[in-house]
Scaffold this active site. Sequence first.
Site, PDB file in Angstrom:
ATOM      1  N   PHE A  81      41.646   8.811   9.023  1.00 23.90           N
ATOM      2  CA  PHE A  81      40.761   9.898   9.437  1.00 23.90           C
ATOM      3  C   PHE A  81      39.321   9.660   8.998  1.00 23.90           C
ATOM      4  O   PHE A  81      38.387   9.736   9.805  1.00 23.90           O
ATOM      5  CB  PHE A  81      41.305  11.208   8.864  1.00 23.90           C
ATOM      6  N   ILE A 107      49.268  -2.091   0.368  1.00 21.72           N
ATOM      7  CA  ILE A 107      48.291  -2.097  -0.717  1.00 21.72           C
ATOM      8  C   ILE A 107      48.976  -1.535  -1.951  1.00 21.72           C
ATOM      9  O   ILE A 107      49.249  -0.329  -2.037  1.00 21.72           O
ATOM     10  CB  ILE A 107      47.035  -1.282  -0.350  1.00 21.72           C
ATOM     11  N   ALA A 137      41.929   3.661   1.409  1.00 20.64           N
ATOM     12  CA  ALA A 137      43.380   3.711   1.593  1.00 20.64           C
ATOM     13  C   ALA A 137      44.075   4.261   0.353  1.00 20.64           C
ATOM     14  O   ALA A 137      43.619   4.054  -0.777  1.00 20.64           O
ATOM     15  CB  ALA A 137      43.912   2.310   1.905  1.00 20.64           C
ATOM     16  N   ALA A 159      48.666   9.768   0.133  1.00 22.36           N
ATOM     17  CA  ALA A 159      48.295  11.179  -0.013  1.00 22.36           C
ATOM     18  C   ALA A 159      49.563  12.001  -0.200  1.00 22.36           C
ATOM     19  O   ALA A 159      50.597  11.491  -0.599  1.00 22.36           O
ATOM     20  CB  ALA A 159      47.500  11.626   1.203  1.00 22.36           C
ATOM     21  N   TYR A 168      49.266  13.157  -6.861  1.00 22.01           N
ATOM     22  CA  TYR A 168      48.149  12.533  -6.149  1.00 22.01           C
ATOM     23  C   TYR A 168      46.893  12.512  -7.022  1.00 22.01           C
ATOM     24  O   TYR A 168      46.290  11.452  -7.245  1.00 22.01           O
ATOM     25  CB  TYR A 168      47.893  13.295  -4.859  1.00 22.01           C
ATOM     26  N   LYS A 211      44.937   9.320  -8.948  1.00 20.92           N
ATOM     27  CA  LYS A 211      43.527   9.045  -8.659  1.00 20.92           C
ATOM     28  C   LYS A 211      42.697   9.000  -9.946  1.00 20.92           C
ATOM     29  O   LYS A 211      41.795   8.161 -10.093  1.00 20.92           O
ATOM     30  CB  LYS A 211      42.975  10.102  -7.707  1.00 20.92           C
ATOM     31  N   SER A 241      32.444  18.021   5.952  1.00 22.00           N
ATOM     32  CA  SER A 241      32.969  17.494   7.208  1.00 22.00           C
ATOM     33  C   SER A 241      33.079  15.977   7.107  1.00 22.00           C
ATOM     34  O   SER A 241      32.368  15.321   6.328  1.00 22.00           O
ATOM     35  CB  SER A 241      32.071  17.875   8.386  1.00 22.00           C
TER      36      SER A 241
END
Length: 308
Positions: A11, A49, A69, A72, A135, A139, A200
């Site tokens: 996306f 990955i 990448a 999620a 998630y 991160k 956005s």
Amino acid sequence: MKTLITGASGFIGSEVVKSRAARFRLVSRNLRSNPIETDESDIFYVESIDSSTDWTGAFGNIDSVLHLAGLAHNKDSKPADYDEVNFLGTIRLAQEAQKQGVKRFVFVSTIGVLGRCSKEGPLNRFSSTAPYDCYSKSKLKAERALQELASKGSMELVIVRPTLVYGAHAPGNFQKLVKLVNLSPILPFGLANNRRSFISVYNLSDLLLRCLTHEQAAGHIFHACEQEPISTKDFVNKVAKGLNKSLIQAKIPPKLMKVFLTCIGKKITYDQLFGDLEVDGACSQKTLNWSPPYTIDESMKFLRNTND
């Protein structure tokens, strides 16, 4: 010189590549996962990955990496899966990039490393970390390991923590919201006067391109958001306007919604819809001399082309 970009067919990645503002080598698992028209020589193929990815040959003529990448929110994934991809996979990529003399590594993290809500004013670069799910925890592990790696070498590190990213074809919670607006002319957000920050995909793409090239970006953590927070009520109204849909916002007390959503096991949904998540994006605006090129209304107009 080129930028190696992972997640190029996703996306956010597809919007970055679409800009044609830089030259890219796209990381792809197969041709079908990459919808961008490009020379085959500009694609580097990998099986996956993770901690064992073979990056041999990926960095020729590459001076920067944009790492988008990652794994999620996936109900079928275990905590170890998130660590394998988002943490260990990221570090392996960065280590190999540093060995090959890559100048800058831009890592797209998440605002979730600071928590699910902002209860004491806007979240900023001095806010304590409070990851709340697999998630965001993976991160944050990647962020810290990257900072340690960068401190021991010459490769510059830029970390970007986006708020919820919206736009045409957005996945996740925004996609669910668009479907809800399409299906129902009445929604229960008339009294949702909270404060939440968004960005956005078009504005985020512009910011990421700036992070790849701006001299002052190195060493910073940027919180990616648009300039003013907005309530869920107003945000949903703008979604409806972007879709050219009529909408009535029922004035249901948030406390009643909290009781209802908690009873059906959706407490997190309540926090996302009625809680505050206000973010201070001043660092990116001042350091990079950056401001979002699109207003929220302009960004929402792109939804009309995807409204079936």
